[in-house]
Design an enzyme around this catalytic site. Sequence first.
Site, PDB file in Angstrom:
ATOM      1  N   LYS A 194      41.713  43.950  29.288  1.00 38.30           N
ATOM      2  CA  LYS A 194      41.699  44.303  30.470  1.00 38.30           C
ATOM      3  C   LYS A 194      40.315  44.638  30.753  1.00 38.30           C
ATOM      4  O   LYS A 194      39.344  45.065  30.292  1.00 38.30           O
ATOM      5  CB  LYS A 194      42.493  45.538  30.645  1.00 38.30           C
ATOM      6  CG  LYS A 194      42.462  46.371  32.012  1.00 38.30           C
ATOM      7  CD  LYS A 194      43.351  47.499  31.875  1.00 38.30           C
ATOM      8  CE  LYS A 194      43.251  48.194  32.982  1.00 38.30           C
ATOM      9  NZ  LYS A 194      44.190  49.557  33.046  1.00 38.30           N
ATOM     10  N   SER A 228      48.406  49.736  35.846  1.00 41.02           N
ATOM     11  CA  SER A 228      46.829  48.962  36.183  1.00 41.02           C
ATOM     12  C   SER A 228      46.873  47.732  35.089  1.00 41.02           C
ATOM     13  O   SER A 228      45.712  47.120  35.325  1.00 41.02           O
ATOM     14  CB  SER A 228      45.748  49.980  35.924  1.00 41.02           C
ATOM     15  OG  SER A 228      45.644  50.550  34.631  1.00 41.02           O
ATOM     16  N   SER A 267      50.225  52.619  32.569  1.00 41.60           N
ATOM     17  CA  SER A 267      49.580  51.525  32.731  1.00 41.60           C
ATOM     18  C   SER A 267      49.695  50.488  31.811  1.00 41.60           C
ATOM     19  O   SER A 267      49.192  49.141  31.922  1.00 41.60           O
ATOM     20  CB  SER A 267      48.072  51.478  33.164  1.00 41.60           C
ATOM     21  OG  SER A 267      47.925  52.418  34.620  1.00 41.60           O
TER      22      SER A 267
END
Length: 468
Positions: free
Chosen positions: A80, A155, A179
């Site tokens: 990420k 996220s 997330s």
Amino acid sequence: MTKEIIFSDATKLAELIRTKEVSPVEVVQAHLDRIAAVNPKINAIVTLADGALKGAMAAEAAVLAGDELGPLHGVPFTVKDSIDTADVATQRGSPIFKGRVPDVDATSVARLKKAGGILLGKTNLPEFSYWIESDNLLSGRSNNPWDVTRTPGGSSGGESAAIAAGMSPIGLGTDLAISVRGPAAQTGITSMKATHGRVPMTGIWPRAPRRFWHVGPMARSVRDIALAFSQLAGPDGQDAFATSIGQFDAGIGRQPYRQLRVGWMVGPGFGPIDPEVAATVKAAAAALKDVGVFVEQVSIPALERDFALDVFNRLHVMEMKPAFAEATAGHEDEMYKMSKTMLSLPDTSMKDYIDAEQAAERLRDGYAEYFKKYDALITPVLPIPAHKHGVVEFLINGQKVDATYLQGATVPLNITGLPGLSMRFGTSKERLPISVQLVGSWLAESTILHLASLLESVSTVRDQHPDL
């Protein structure tokens, strides 16, 4: 062979590399080819690591030389874009950080590399990792591989989409309230948020509020999650929260010394839950009962007294606003909608803040009471399957709620620091994945991984992949 490579889990790829059935170069190239073919449609990968093929060649040479190999030797992984990667851009989903290239890997990245993994690229996220959809002004919106009109979540939505679409076998996401678990559920992969402090957050931003943030593995299989966690866990001498004691047993196939006791619930305390999701939770509970686990429906009174989502909202805004204000100062014209929303929220009064802290303690106590009797808990991950892009209000089981309610079953674990694992166990009438969440007591990752492996062994959806 290419299809077998891109939809194999990391454990299988490491085995094929170790036994010289495939080379690391073949594996990395197959994933690069897959990225070229499907990423334009999905927009999950935002940056490719220039050194991936070079790293694969070095990994191949090590295999041929008979060197000692790590458990992920030659296996590509993605990360990420809020997690620092040395010499590879980490831009946090914002034009404010466009072109930012760290000098040092985050601890979690360094540990996957030490295990032999090869960094393949960075994945998309909402600006500053703050929303349930992965969309930002810098790299745009990510789409769900099962239906591109829907979100892969946030996220860590770019990471979940990349793995589900065969662009990566394993990777890292972060989790403030939902997330890693929510995006995994929306794309049908597996992920785990371990006990708070198990995996250091060093090299990851934002950190506020530090006691709620986690970094965790996302992958295709339960055994991949166990393998990655065994490499990630442990203090690093930099993150003061990462001091948890206790050993992790990666032998998820081992039988426990006694019959495990598991409760299941779909509420109250989570907000409304879609009937298809509730049925999937009940089906997972029944499946565990069928393989010899003691299972019964339960409730946790603390979740009914203090709605965890409300507690979280009263606590995190006061701590995140200063961090966002500092990061965006002088760059207000480059802010996306969620940063603007965050900075516009009213401050929590000191009384409400203290009341929320006390409510958080009551939630911890409530779970502690529950785990005196049970070894684990099965709940929904999300109240609905993956939703259409841009939806901010939902009608769920007859009740109208805003989008924050999607975090209702996941955020209690961030407040309490409990471990939670997300895995697919069903399919909606619209042919979308439905997942369940396995919750364990503090430091009991081995228990939920064992139970997840039992569910995986009887799952009818394990080897299903999106048609791209």
